[in-house]
Motif scaffolding. Structure first.
Motif, PDB file in Angstrom:
ATOM      1  N   GLN A  15      62.854  55.635  13.352  1.00 14.44           N
ATOM      2  CA  GLN A  15      63.569  56.525  12.447  1.00 14.44           C
ATOM      3  C   GLN A  15      63.833  55.886  11.088  1.00 14.44           C
ATOM      4  O   GLN A  15      64.640  56.365  10.320  1.00 14.44           O
ATOM      5  N   GLU A  18      61.756  56.233   5.869  1.00 14.36           N
ATOM      6  CA  GLU A  18      62.169  56.351   4.470  1.00 14.36           C
ATOM      7  C   GLU A  18      62.788  55.038   3.983  1.00 14.36           C
ATOM      8  O   GLU A  18      62.483  54.564   2.888  1.00 14.36           O
ATOM      9  N   VAL A  36      58.110  63.432   0.407  1.00  8.96           N
ATOM     10  CA  VAL A  36      58.837  63.226   1.663  1.00  8.96           C
ATOM     11  C   VAL A  36      58.881  64.579   2.370  1.00  8.96           C
ATOM     12  O   VAL A  36      59.492  65.525   1.864  1.00  8.96           O
ATOM     13  N   ARG A  38      60.159  66.797   5.459  1.00 15.77           N
ATOM     14  CA  ARG A  38      61.369  66.736   6.297  1.00 15.77           C
ATOM     15  C   ARG A  38      61.214  67.608   7.537  1.00 15.77           C
ATOM     16  O   ARG A  38      60.551  68.640   7.513  1.00 15.77           O
ATOM     17  N   TYR A  39      61.834  67.155   8.617  1.00 14.98           N
ATOM     18  CA  TYR A  39      61.853  67.955   9.835  1.00 14.98           C
ATOM     19  C   TYR A  39      62.651  69.228   9.599  1.00 14.98           C
ATOM     20  O   TYR A  39      63.620  69.235   8.838  1.00 14.98           O
ATOM     21  N   THR A  40      62.225  70.290  10.267  1.00 14.73           N
ATOM     22  CA  THR A  40      62.950  71.560  10.232  1.00 14.73           C
ATOM     23  C   THR A  40      63.447  71.837  11.649  1.00 14.73           C
ATOM     24  O   THR A  40      63.234  71.026  12.565  1.00 14.73           O
ATOM     25  N   ARG A  49      64.489  65.551  16.226  1.00 13.44           N
ATOM     26  CA  ARG A  49      65.043  65.013  14.968  1.00 13.44           C
ATOM     27  C   ARG A  49      65.940  66.049  14.306  1.00 13.44           C
ATOM     28  O   ARG A  49      65.660  67.245  14.348  1.00 13.44           O
ATOM     29  N   GLY A  52      66.162  68.288   8.288  1.00 13.35           N
ATOM     30  CA  GLY A  52      66.431  67.620   7.007  1.00 13.35           C
ATOM     31  C   GLY A  52      66.138  66.137   7.014  1.00 13.35           C
ATOM     32  O   GLY A  52      66.033  65.515   5.959  1.00 13.35           O
ATOM     33  N   SER A  53      65.998  65.538   8.200  1.00 11.10           N
ATOM     34  CA  SER A  53      65.669  64.110   8.243  1.00 11.10           C
ATOM     35  C   SER A  53      64.182  63.923   7.921  1.00 11.10           C
ATOM     36  O   SER A  53      63.366  64.818   8.114  1.00 11.10           O
ATOM     37  N   ALA A  54      63.838  62.755   7.414  1.00  9.83           N
ATOM     38  CA  ALA A  54      62.459  62.496   6.990  1.00  9.83           C
ATOM     39  C   ALA A  54      61.513  62.506   8.182  1.00  9.83           C
ATOM     40  O   ALA A  54      61.774  61.869   9.205  1.00  9.83           O
ATOM     41  N   MET A  55      60.400  63.226   8.040  1.00 10.09           N
ATOM     42  CA  MET A  55      59.334  63.214   9.028  1.00 10.09           C
ATOM     43  C   MET A  55      58.248  62.250   8.560  1.00 10.09           C
ATOM     44  O   MET A  55      57.910  61.308   9.269  1.00 10.09           O
ATOM     45  N   ASN A  70      58.290  58.991  10.905  1.00  9.39           N
ATOM     46  CA  ASN A  70      59.376  58.827  11.876  1.00  9.39           C
ATOM     47  C   ASN A  70      58.947  59.551  13.142  1.00  9.39           C
ATOM     48  O   ASN A  70      59.120  60.763  13.277  1.00  9.39           O
TER      49      ASN A  70
END
Length: 167
Positions: A15, A18, A36, A38-40, A49, A52-55, A70
């Motif tokens: 994780q 980023e 970047v 981001r996960y949805t 995840r 909003g966290s970086a994928m 990630n």
């Protein structure tokens, strides 16, 4: 539209993609963070995840494109793959060694290899190694190799003295 690099290494992180990309970009000149993704909420039952966290993080190190992913704790880095940093001077060797090894695994340091804080293996190598390992001086490559095997961070002066039989 910019030309896409044909081959792009993808580095799988649990994780820290980023964070790692920002760390690497801070070390190398001519480097930057790109897109970047981001996960949805879609697929959250699979990827787990937070939205909003970086994928994935696209980034460049000295103009070379990389992607950091990630992907979770399934896969870990090991020495089977390493990134080589070619250095023209001892000052460059010292700089990259110091920066990349900060917080890394000191037990994994040998012969110019180090493991950074994220588990990625790096080889910090003087460009002079090609000459020292394949030069025509009788016994030079043997002596340089023997000297290198005793080192963690490579010392160009010491390797050259060994090659020349002056160590």
């Amino acid at each position: 539209m910019p030309e896409i690099q044909r081959l792009t290494p993808c580095l799988w992180f649990d994780q820290q993609a980023e964070e790692a990309a920002r760390f690497y970009v801070s070390i190398f000149q001519n480097s930057k963070i790109g897109n970047v993704a981001r996960y949805t909420e879609a697929g959250q039952e699979i990827h787990g995840r937070p939205p909003g966290s970086a994928m994935t993080v696209a980034f460049q190190l000295d103009g070379q494109e990389f992607i950091a992913l990630n992907g979770g704790p399934v896969f870990k880095f090991n020495e089977a793959i390493s990134l080589v940093v070619n250095c023209d001077s001892q000052a460059e060797v010292d700089y990259y060694w110091e920066k990349l090894s900060q917080g890394g695994d000191e037990q994994a340091q040998q012969c110019g290899w180090l493991k950074d804080r994220y588990g990625v293996s790096w080889q910090v190598v003087p460009t002079a190694m090609a000459e020292l390992m394949s030069g025509s001086l009788p016994g030079g490559a043997q002596r340089a190799t023997e000297a290198m095997l005793k080192m963690k961070k490579l010392d160009i002066g010491e390797l050259r003295r060994a090659y020349e039989g002056k160590a």
